[in-house]
Scaffold this motif. Structure first.
Motif, short mmCIF file in Angstrom:
data_model
loop_
_atom_site.label_atom_id
_atom_site.label_comp_id
_atom_site.label_asym_id
_atom_site.label_seq_id
_atom_site.Cartn_x
_atom_site.Cartn_y
_atom_site.Cartn_z
N ILE A 16 43.77 37.16 60.40
CA ILE A 16 43.41 37.96 59.49
C ILE A 16 42.50 38.78 57.91
CG2 ILE A 16 45.30 38.38 58.50
CD1 ILE A 16 46.41 40.99 59.84
N GLY A 17 41.91 39.33 57.32
CA GLY A 17 41.57 39.10 56.69
C GLY A 17 42.20 40.17 56.01
N GLY A 18 41.62 40.67 54.81
CA GLY A 18 42.52 40.80 53.56
C GLY A 18 41.59 42.84 52.86
N GLY A 19 40.95 43.06 53.66
CA GLY A 19 39.94 44.18 52.77
C GLY A 19 40.44 45.08 52.79
N ASN A 20 42.31 44.86 52.68
CA ASN A 20 42.67 46.61 52.90
C ASN A 20 43.73 46.47 51.72
OD1 ASN A 20 44.15 44.60 54.41
ND2 ASN A 20 45.30 45.78 54.89
N ILE A 21 43.68 45.56 51.79
CA ILE A 21 44.55 45.33 50.29
C ILE A 21 42.90 44.62 49.07
CG2 ILE A 21 45.98 43.67 48.61
CD1 ILE A 21 47.30 43.39 51.95
N PHE A 22 42.29 43.61 49.00
CA PHE A 22 41.31 43.25 48.57
C PHE A 22 40.61 42.87 48.95
CE2 PHE A 22 39.88 40.50 45.11
CZ PHE A 22 39.81 41.44 43.75
N ARG A 23 39.34 42.75 48.18
CA ARG A 23 38.33 42.38 49.04
C ARG A 23 37.23 41.69 47.70
NH1 ARG A 23 35.44 42.21 53.09
NH2 ARG A 23 35.85 43.97 54.71
N GLY A 24 37.21 40.42 47.63
CA GLY A 24 36.26 40.17 46.79
C GLY A 24 34.34 40.02 46.45
N MET A 25 34.49 40.82 47.96
CA MET A 25 33.46 41.42 47.21
C MET A 25 32.69 42.34 46.43
SD MET A 25 30.52 38.79 49.05
CE MET A 25 31.90 38.92 51.37
N ALA A 26 33.51 43.74 46.41
CA ALA A 26 34.21 44.70 45.99
C ALA A 26 34.24 45.31 45.31
CB ALA A 26 34.73 45.50 47.03
N GLY A 27 34.31 46.76 45.04
CA GLY A 27 34.13 47.05 43.33
C GLY A 27 34.68 46.62 42.49
N GLY A 28 36.28 46.49 43.67
CA GLY A 28 37.78 45.68 42.51
C GLY A 28 36.95 44.96 41.23
N ALA A 29 36.11 43.60 42.26
CA ALA A 29 36.05 42.64 41.69
C ALA A 29 34.87 42.46 40.68
CB ALA A 29 35.86 41.59 43.01
N VAL A 30 34.09 43.68 40.67
CA VAL A 30 33.25 42.80 39.56
C VAL A 30 33.30 42.60 38.27
CG1 VAL A 30 31.24 45.27 38.49
CG2 VAL A 30 32.07 45.64 40.58
N THR A 46 37.64 33.14 41.78
CA THR A 46 38.71 33.83 41.64
C THR A 46 39.03 34.96 42.75
OG1 THR A 46 38.93 33.32 38.99
CG2 THR A 46 40.61 34.90 39.42
N ALA A 47 37.99 35.80 42.65
CA ALA A 47 38.26 36.85 43.28
C ALA A 47 38.32 36.93 45.04
CB ALA A 47 36.96 37.70 42.74
N ASP A 48 37.47 35.37 45.31
CA ASP A 48 37.61 35.11 46.46
C ASP A 48 39.50 34.83 46.91
OD1 ASP A 48 35.59 35.58 47.48
OD2 ASP A 48 34.68 33.62 47.93
N TYR A 49 39.84 33.66 45.81
CA TYR A 49 41.42 33.51 45.72
C TYR A 49 42.41 34.33 46.31
CZ TYR A 49 40.28 28.44 45.63
OH TYR A 49 40.14 27.14 45.50
N MET A 50 42.20 35.87 45.15
CA MET A 50 42.57 37.09 45.90
C MET A 50 42.68 37.58 46.64
SD MET A 50 42.66 38.57 41.39
CE MET A 50 43.28 39.98 41.78
N GLY A 51 41.75 37.36 47.58
CA GLY A 51 41.67 38.35 48.90
C GLY A 51 42.04 37.14 49.65
N MET A 52 42.13 35.66 49.57
CA MET A 52 42.81 35.00 50.59
C MET A 52 44.34 35.09 50.49
SD MET A 52 41.21 31.43 49.65
CE MET A 52 39.80 30.73 49.19
N LEU A 53 45.39 35.95 49.07
CA LEU A 53 46.58 36.27 48.90
C LEU A 53 46.57 36.99 49.75
CD1 LEU A 53 47.04 35.67 45.24
CD2 LEU A 53 47.90 34.12 47.63
N ALA A 54 45.56 37.81 49.79
CA ALA A 54 45.60 39.38 50.09
C ALA A 54 46.11 38.67 51.87
CB ALA A 54 44.68 39.93 50.50
N THR A 55 45.30 38.43 52.88
CA THR A 55 45.30 37.57 53.97
C THR A 55 46.48 37.55 54.41
OG1 THR A 55 44.87 35.34 53.64
CG2 THR A 55 42.29 37.07 53.66
N VAL A 56 47.08 36.94 53.33
CA VAL A 56 48.50 35.74 53.52
C VAL A 56 49.69 37.11 53.20
CG1 VAL A 56 50.29 34.82 52.76
CG2 VAL A 56 47.88 33.56 52.83
N MET A 57 48.85 38.14 53.07
CA MET A 57 49.89 39.51 52.39
C MET A 57 49.95 40.15 54.49
SD MET A 57 49.76 40.85 49.10
CE MET A 57 50.48 42.19 49.35
N ASN A 58 48.80 40.30 54.97
CA ASN A 58 48.54 40.71 56.12
C ASN A 58 49.00 40.04 57.41
OD1 ASN A 58 47.19 43.39 55.24
ND2 ASN A 58 45.22 41.93 55.41
#
Length: 240
Positions: free
Chosen positions: A54-68, A74-86
């Motif tokens: 499962i992905g994590g784009g509904n919570i955080f996406r490493g390559m999206a605007g929130g990671a500018v 770091t952004a990718d690790y945050m995205g990984m944590l989002a996938t764990v939540m999902n």
């Protein structure tokens, strides 16, 4: 109990985080995640072994605007944590609809989920449990598409089922081009030559090298997952 017979015995289902949002702007839509869990339950009732990435784009996406401006790793690790939540949410929902689900994480969060160990994952699948793989590959710079290809190859899945918003691969964007037509079947070479962008290049190359076919279908189409595993004409098959 359905009389339909499965055409495959073990599948890797790739779900995007965005699929969990339903019509919401972000997060997890309860109705949507329950429907998905029930669709997976229908497939397991046929005796099909199901693993999910499962992905994590509904919570955080490493390559999206929130990671500018943020460090990419770091952004990718945050995205990984989002996938764990999902993954936790999906597994919990599946347990509520009568399935037995296990979450395995590619990064170590021992108090929350168990680590990914291949023999253990295979054991769970053989016992009829659904295994949800969280945290992608555990490495930055790799997408959850690549995680799906990697885990699919590792567990010996017969096909990677890529669940999307559209019911297959089209000659053009069907929302922009009404004359666009859906491909029933495509070879990997044809898909690459036509630059159809089915998965990112790393994931696509891994599936091609491992001779692991990809079936692209719509997760929003009721009963589509069951039709895919019973071999009906649903979505688009990408094969060697």
């Amino acid at each position: 109990m359905s009389t339909a017979q499965p055409a495959v015995q073990r599948v890797l289902l790739k779900l995007s985080g965005e699929a969990l949002m339903g019509d919401d702007a972000y997060g997890i839509n309860r109705e949507t995640i329950v429907r998905m869990a029930r669709e997976i339950a229908e497939v397991t009732e046929l005796g099909v072994q199901v693993a999910v990435v499962i992905g994590g784009g509904n919570i955080f996406r490493g390559m999206a605007g929130g990671a500018v401006g943020m460090d990419r790793a770091t952004a990718d690790y945050m995205g990984m944590l989002a996938t764990v939540m999902n993954a936790l949410a999906l597994a919990d929902t599946m347990n509520h609809v009568g399935l037995t689900a296990r979450v395995m994480s590619a990064i170590s969060i021992d108090q929350v989920v168990e680590p990914y160990v291949r023999p253990k994952a295979l054991q769970y699948l053989e016992e009829g449990k659904v295994v949800v793989f969280g945290a992608g590959t555990g490495n930055p710079f790799f997408t959850t598409d690549t995680a799906a290809a990697l885990r699919g190859a590792e567990i010996g899945a017969q096909v990677v089922l890529k669940a999307t918003k559209v019911d297959g691969v089209y000659t053009a964007d069907p929302k922009k081009d009404p004359s666009a037509t859906r491909y029933d079947r495509l070879t990997f070479d044809e898909a690459m030559a036509r630059n159809l962008g089915i998965m990112d290049a790393t994931a696509f190359a891994l599936c091609r090298d491992q001779k692991l076919p990809i079936r692209v279908f719509s997760i929003f189409k009721e009963g589509a997952l069951k039709r895919v595993v019973t071999g009906e004409d649903e979505g688009t098959l990408v094969y060697i």
